[in-house]
Design an enzyme around this catalytic site. Structure first.
Site, short mmCIF file in Angstrom:
data_model
loop_
_atom_site.label_atom_id
_atom_site.label_comp_id
_atom_site.label_asym_id
_atom_site.label_seq_id
_atom_site.Cartn_x
_atom_site.Cartn_y
_atom_site.Cartn_z
N ASP A 197 46.46 42.29 40.15
CA ASP A 197 46.14 41.28 40.74
C ASP A 197 44.72 41.04 41.55
OD1 ASP A 197 47.10 37.69 39.92
OD2 ASP A 197 45.32 38.32 40.18
C1 GLC Z 1 43.69 35.55 40.35
C2 GLC Z 1 45.01 35.13 39.43
C3 GLC Z 1 44.43 35.75 38.34
C4 GLC Z 1 43.04 36.43 37.96
C5 GLC Z 1 42.71 37.54 39.28
C6 GLC Z 1 40.65 37.06 39.58
O1 GLC Z 1 44.87 35.29 41.84
O2 GLC Z 1 46.36 35.48 39.83
O3 GLC Z 1 45.61 35.49 36.88
O4 GLC Z 1 42.57 37.21 37.02
O5 GLC Z 1 43.00 36.94 40.77
O6 GLC Z 1 40.26 36.11 40.25
#
Ligand code: GLC
Length: 713
Positions: A264
């Protein structure tokens, strides 16, 4: 001719290989590196060589931008390995569908497939190759802001919706038109933060993981998801992003997952904040040992992996295995043959917000709203009635909800505009949330109305990521508006727009309550159709609504405990209970009213006992007691009364969405087999035990008719 990715791997230098394991925002590839030498480029210790070795990009604006970035990137990438573009396409791209929690209340996984299919058709023309969806986190705490992105509190239902989403996104051919790879998230257990507080610690036993929290990811991977995103949290004290038990033992060894894993946002670097790595170099080492393929937004891999290899700390084979998976995904997507795969500015304009897409979005929206209360048949409304509109969302266009970046609320109609367009006698009295500002003329307008529509709820920034709430009543003073209308002896119909189950105790005197969540681009039109009976509400809750925040976590499938409370209104002293609150939620899992009314016969079983190789037929008579046609979702639950470990008091095992015409009766049939009677032990093995099972059937998890049967040895 398919590319031989192994041959390509052999041609790559170590820095080029490691570059594939990094994801950056597209901005880095088009920034004027001289001018932008400070800021994020310096903070992340990047330079041009590193930037143009990156394997994937996060987010994209449109086809034109993607083409520009890809062209510039390919001109600087020695081996011409194309960028893979990932983006958050969660519940629609330009045509926004109901938020996942709403969509799951339709109890029709086909709606999830349709929503994902339309999203993929639109996103692909903009140059998106992979979406970070579905979110398959099991959720049981409505204080957590991201319940809005989930498919609810039941593992079985969640798994069906997650799998259907994957099918919709990926279609039949990942290299074909209008498809995007699905990256299921957040692996694992992100939906169980302590206190429902965003990014808080998660402490789940292996039984909790195997008994439900892993189900959604498992079903998404069984459906063919090509990506898995690691969660911000720890499991058993180890951050998911470097957790070998999750990423190797479960994902690779047990589930045979062959796609790519991605962190993430910044979550590899955040391993340091977890206190689970000495420094960035250690985080990089732990990540690659765990089998983590792509680092999103941070640069620990690209700044430390090469030296870890030359120092003999990390074997190059670990990098090769990750890079090969990334190259294979790019080949599966057809990116080597066509790096601009589907990105097409002309097709983009024709595809976005097409009439067909809007119609599908509205159809799903109609099935996602839940009628929670309807006293004295306040609903449906008659078109001749004089309507007064009040509340903070009386003129709101904000029906898209969180995670709808590429949508545009300004293009949505408000409920007021739809009602006006339909010739309803409408007076917009006030759009605030406090009665303090009401004057005599406002009060007279309310008195003149036949019905007062109160548009209440949360704004789109009161749920979603980083938006947990400790108090889940209606924000501000809006609840007072209901009592105010009732004090004027008016008929109060509350229409809720929100991203989580709320505590609604202070608006229960409303005559009717329609839960509409965030229904997307066509949300207002769908709500008006439901209010006037042009369509009938048929949604059923997939997450319990507590009576008070003190009850949380409150979900239908808890364990029985050694002192169950069989009579919560008249409990014995020493049973599981509160002394100041009931155990049961205000609105239970599976609950939802219709404009029709249905009655159930007792379940009839084909046998009182079955062997493990036999199946059991369960039939129930469903009757529509009214002159109005309607849709009912008949639910079947099981209780395993004696097993190796304590089993939930109820588990959803099947459901049927049935349309009944006026006064019609139908016999609804289910079939249960050994797989329905089995469960997972903490080690993930699937087992079953002979003994008594109770099968229960009904309109929701709190109104059931039961019958027992025996599973023989
Ligand atoms: C965010 C979220 C995730 C998302 C990622 C990219 O922090 O936790 O669900 O896909 O970053 O945007």
């Amino acid at each position: 001719m398919p590319l031989n990715t192994k041959d390509l791997l052999k041609q790559m230098t170590i820095p080029e290989k490691i570059g594939q394991m990094m994801q950056l925002s597209p901005w880095f590839f088009v920034a004027d590196l001289e001018k932008e030498a400070a800021g994020p480029i310096r903070d992340l210790k990047l330079d041009e060589a590193k930037i143009f070795s990156a394997g994937t990009a996060l987010g994209i604006g449109d086809a034109r931008e993607m083409i520009e970035v890809q062209k510039k990137y390919l001109a600087k990438n020695r081996l011409g390995i194309p960028l893979l573009f990932g983006a958050d396409v969660i519940h629609g791209y330009r045509t926004i569908f109901p938020v996942p929690l709403a969509l799951s209340c339709s109890w029709d996984p086909e709606n999830a497939r349709i929503a994902a299919r339309v999203a993929a058709l639109e996103a692909a023309t903009a140059g998106v190759h992979m979406t970070y969806a579905p979110m398959a986190d099991l959720v049981r705490d409505p204080r957590w802001g991201r319940v809005v992105e989930s498919f609810g509190e039941d593992p079985y239902l969640l798994g069906l919706f997650a799998a259907a989403s994957v099918a919709g996104f990926q279609g039949d051919d990942l290299a074909g038109e209008g498809t995007v790879a699905s990256c299921v998230k957040h692996f694992a257990g992100y939906g169980a933060p302590e206190g429902g507080r965003e990014y808080a610690a998660v402490d789940l036993s292996r039984q909790a993981l195997e008994g439900g929290y892993l189900e959604g990811y498992r079903k998404a991977i069984e459906a063919g998801a090509r990506g898995v995103m690691t969660a911000f949290n720890t499991i058993e004290g180890v951050p998911c992003t470097i957790n070998r038990y999750l990423l190797r033992t479960i994902l690779r060894d047990r589930w045979k997952f062959s796609g790519v894993t991605i962190t993430d946002y910044d979550s590899l670097h955040e391993v340091l904040a977890h206190g689970a790595a000495e420094d960035e170099r250690d985080a990089a080492r732990l990540g690659v040992l765990a089998g983590l393929d792509i680092e999103m937004a941070s640069t620990d891999y690209v700044n430390h992996l090469e030296k870890l290899v030359t120092d003999g700390v990390v074997d190059l084979s670990l990098i090769d295995e990750a890079v090969l998976r990334i190259l294979d995904l790019k080949e599966e997507l057809g990116l080597f043959a066509d790096p601009f795969h589907n990105a097409d500015p002309v097709k983009e304009q024709l595809t976005m917000l097409s009439e067909a897409h809007l119609a599908l979005s509205k159809r799903v929206a109609l099935e996602s709203a839940v009628l929670l209360k309807n006293d004295r048949m306040a609903l449906p409304l008659h078109p001749a009635l004089r309507i007064a509109l009040i509340g903070p969302y009386a003129t709101s266009h904000e029906t898209n909800g969180p995670w709808s970046w590429h949508g545009n609320n300004a293009k949505n109609e408000s409920i007021a505009e739809v009602l006006r367009r339909r010739g309803i006698d409408l007076t917009i009295v006030k759009d605030g949330d406090s009665i303090a500002s009401y004057d005599a003329s406002d009060i007279e307008k309310l008195r003149q109305a036949d019905v007062v529509l109160l548009l209440l709820g949360e704004n789109a920034h009161q749920s979603g990521e980083a938006h947990s709430r400790a108090d889940i009543t209606l924000p501000g003073k809006q609840a007072e508006l209901v009592g105010f209308v009732k004090s004027l002896h008016g008929t109060a119909v509350a229409v809720l727009q929100n991203g989580r189950p709320l505590v609604l105790e202070n608006i229960l005197e409303a005559d009717a309550i329609l839960e509409t969540w965030f229904l997307g681009t066509k949300g207002a039109e769908a709500v008006c159709d439901l209010l006037y009976g042009i369509a009938d509400p048929s949604g059923k809750l997939t997450m319990s609504f507590p009576r008070s925040v003190g009850q949380i976590p409150v979900h239908y499938d808890g364990l029985p405990t050694g002192r169950p409370n069989h009579h919560e209104l008249h409990p014995r002293e020493y049973v599981t209970k509160y002394i100041d609150e009931l155990n049961s939620p205000r609105f239970p899992f599976g609950f939802g009213l219709s404009y029709a009314a249905f009655s159930y016969g007792a379940p009839v079983l084909s046998a009182s006992a079955i062997t493990p190789s036999e199946s059991l037929a369960v039939t129930v008579e469903l009757h529509n007691e009214t002159a109005r046609a309607g849709v009912e979702t008949v639910q079947l639950y099981l209780r395993d009364k004696a097993a190796r470990i304590s089993r939930p008091v109820l588990e959803l095992k099947a459901f049927r969405k049935i349309r009944l015409s006026a006064f019609e009766t139908q016999t609804v049939r289910f079939e249960l087999g050994l797989s329905d009677l089995s469960y997972r032990l903490p080690d993930g093995s699937v087992v079953w035990d002979p003994g008594v099972f109770t099968v229960s059937v009904g309109p929701d998890s709190a109104h059931l008719k039961a019958a027992d049967f025996v599973l023989k040895r």
